[in-house]
Design a protein around this motif. Structure first.
Motif, mmCIF file in Angstrom:
data_model
loop_
_atom_site.group_PDB
_atom_site.id
_atom_site.type_symbol
_atom_site.label_atom_id
_atom_site.label_comp_id
_atom_site.label_asym_id
_atom_site.label_seq_id
_atom_site.Cartn_x
_atom_site.Cartn_y
_atom_site.Cartn_z
ATOM 1 N N TYR A 26 0.663 3.482 -3.121
ATOM 2 C CA TYR A 26 -0.719 3.950 -3.274
ATOM 3 C C TYR A 26 -1.042 5.044 -2.262
ATOM 4 O O TYR A 26 -1.661 6.060 -2.598
ATOM 5 C CB TYR A 26 -1.674 2.772 -3.092
ATOM 6 C CG TYR A 26 -3.130 3.147 -3.106
ATOM 7 C CD1 TYR A 26 -3.781 3.434 -4.297
ATOM 8 C CD2 TYR A 26 -3.863 3.212 -1.920
ATOM 9 C CE1 TYR A 26 -5.126 3.782 -4.316
ATOM 10 C CE2 TYR A 26 -5.203 3.554 -1.925
ATOM 11 C CZ TYR A 26 -5.823 3.836 -3.123
ATOM 12 O OH TYR A 26 -7.151 4.189 -3.132
ATOM 13 N N THR A 27 -0.592 4.876 -1.025
ATOM 14 C CA THR A 27 -0.925 5.809 0.040
ATOM 15 C C THR A 27 -0.167 7.123 -0.085
ATOM 16 O O THR A 27 -0.733 8.209 0.100
ATOM 17 C CB THR A 27 -0.635 5.179 1.408
ATOM 18 O OG1 THR A 27 -1.397 3.974 1.542
ATOM 19 C CG2 THR A 27 -0.982 6.124 2.542
ATOM 20 N N HIS A 28 1.118 7.048 -0.406
ATOM 21 C CA HIS A 28 1.967 8.237 -0.365
ATOM 22 C C HIS A 28 2.343 8.788 -1.747
ATOM 23 O O HIS A 28 2.607 9.979 -1.880
ATOM 24 C CB HIS A 28 3.256 7.934 0.409
ATOM 25 C CG HIS A 28 3.009 7.523 1.822
ATOM 26 N ND1 HIS A 28 2.602 8.403 2.797
ATOM 27 C CD2 HIS A 28 3.106 6.305 2.427
ATOM 28 C CE1 HIS A 28 2.466 7.766 3.944
ATOM 29 N NE2 HIS A 28 2.755 6.494 3.757
ATOM 30 N N ASP B 208 0.799 -1.222 0.000
ATOM 31 C CA ASP B 208 0.000 0.000 0.000
ATOM 32 C C ASP B 208 0.836 1.279 0.000
ATOM 33 O O ASP B 208 0.284 2.376 -0.118
ATOM 34 C CB ASP B 208 -0.924 0.027 1.226
ATOM 35 C CG ASP B 208 -2.001 -1.045 1.165
ATOM 36 O OD1 ASP B 208 -2.460 -1.355 0.041
ATOM 37 O OD2 ASP B 208 -2.383 -1.570 2.224
ATOM 38 N N GLU B 209 2.161 1.182 0.182
ATOM 39 C CA GLU B 209 2.962 2.386 0.388
ATOM 40 C C GLU B 209 2.914 3.341 -0.799
ATOM 41 O O GLU B 209 2.681 4.546 -0.641
ATOM 42 C CB GLU B 209 4.412 2.032 0.703
ATOM 43 C CG GLU B 209 5.241 3.281 1.021
ATOM 44 C CD GLU B 209 6.693 2.979 1.346
ATOM 45 O OE1 GLU B 209 7.210 3.550 2.311
ATOM 46 O OE2 GLU B 209 7.309 2.178 0.613
ATOM 47 N N LYS C 140 0.589 7.989 -4.844
ATOM 48 C CA LYS C 140 -0.546 8.110 -5.765
ATOM 49 C C LYS C 140 -0.141 7.822 -7.215
ATOM 50 O O LYS C 140 -0.370 8.641 -8.122
ATOM 51 C CB LYS C 140 -1.164 9.515 -5.672
ATOM 52 C CG LYS C 140 -1.648 9.887 -4.273
ATOM 53 C CD LYS C 140 -2.768 8.980 -3.806
ATOM 54 C CE LYS C 140 -3.315 9.411 -2.448
ATOM 55 N NZ LYS C 140 -4.337 8.472 -1.928
#
Length: 263
Positions: free
Chosen positions: A77-79, A74-75, A81
């Motif tokens: 995606y979260t930070h 998720d890293e 984009k």
């Protein structure tokens, strides 16, 4: 084979708003998938971005995009984009059709970024990921998505720990990857003599080798020594030293630039 050399300022140029969501453009889709890992012995998660208009009637290239030591699937995606950056590039007709796979590069039973992320078993898990990527994740993607399966349509890139993984795994498996990118690679990066023991063969095989780092990054010595070796041994590559630290503006720019050059 396309090769590019040198530290060219044009690779620092970003289009204003490149990482900001736009209205009125087609969007890709990013979702979480689960795949069986014989390497780890369980089911693992990854995120997959499919571009606007993805269709099983077409075949797509694949970029495997890796995170840092404190992250997981998720890293980015979260930070970072990446879906916004990529959607904007597609809207501007600047990308070749590709899907992007965001794995968890910590290949162990409890692969969450928790507790002491520098514990020996967790650091070792980033090495174990090589088997998981090659033997479990790539076959799953190729069985479940409409993708091209030769090395010319497969790229590997990452930030920090993932940048080191990309160099370590990509350069030792040139039969699997033709495009390799490292954004601020971390000290897990092998010494350059081990990365490229045969510069002539590597030069003849690679389509693109990208290396970038912020000028205030405390880990820049890893990039400096790697770039120096590549330059000394005439290994074609792009080296970008830009204003920044060990942080997301540098890594997002790495993705923005690298993705436009592959495939």
């Amino acid at each position: 084979m396309r090769t590019l050399n040198g530290n060219n300022p044009k690779y620092l140029t970003q289009k204003p708003g490149y990482d900001q969501e736009r209205e009125g453009i087609a969007r890709g889709e990013i979702r979480t998938i689960e795949y069986p890992s014989a390497t780890v012995g369980n089911t693992r998660k990854a995120r997959v971005y499919t571009p606007p208009g993805y269709s099983s009637a077409e075949k797509y290239s694949v970029l495997y995009l890796l995170h840092g030591i404190g992250g997981d699937e998720d890293e980015w995606y979260t930070h970072g984009k990446p879906q916004i950056i990529l959607d904007n590039l597609y809207a501007d007709l600047l990308l070749k059709p590709m899907i992007v796979v965001l794995p968890n590069g910590r290949a162990m039973l409890n692969d969450r970024a928790e507790g002491d992320i520098f514990a020996p078993d967790k650091v070792q898990a980033f090495e174990t990921f090589e088997s998981d990527l090659l033997n479990d994740l790539i076959p799953y993607i190729e069985a479940n998505y409409s993708v091209l399966t030769d090395r010319m349509h497969r790229a590997l890139a990452g930030l920090s720990m993932g940048g080191g993984q990309s160099l370590n795994m990509g350069l030792s498996h040139l039969d699997r990857f033709a495009w390799i990118g490292a954004f601020s690679p971390a000290p897990n990066t092998k010494e350059p003599e081990l990365l490229v023991p045969d510069p002539q063969q590597t030069s003849a095989t690679l389509s693109l080798l990208w290396l970038s780092c912020g000028d205030r990054d405390s880990l820049k010595y890893v990039s400096d020594r790697t770039h120096a070796y590549f330059a000394e041994h005439a290994v074609p590559h792009i080296w970008v030293e830009e204003q920044g630290d060990h942080d997301w503006p540098v890594w997002k720019n790495g993705l923005y630039q690298f993705s436009q050059l592959i495939f």
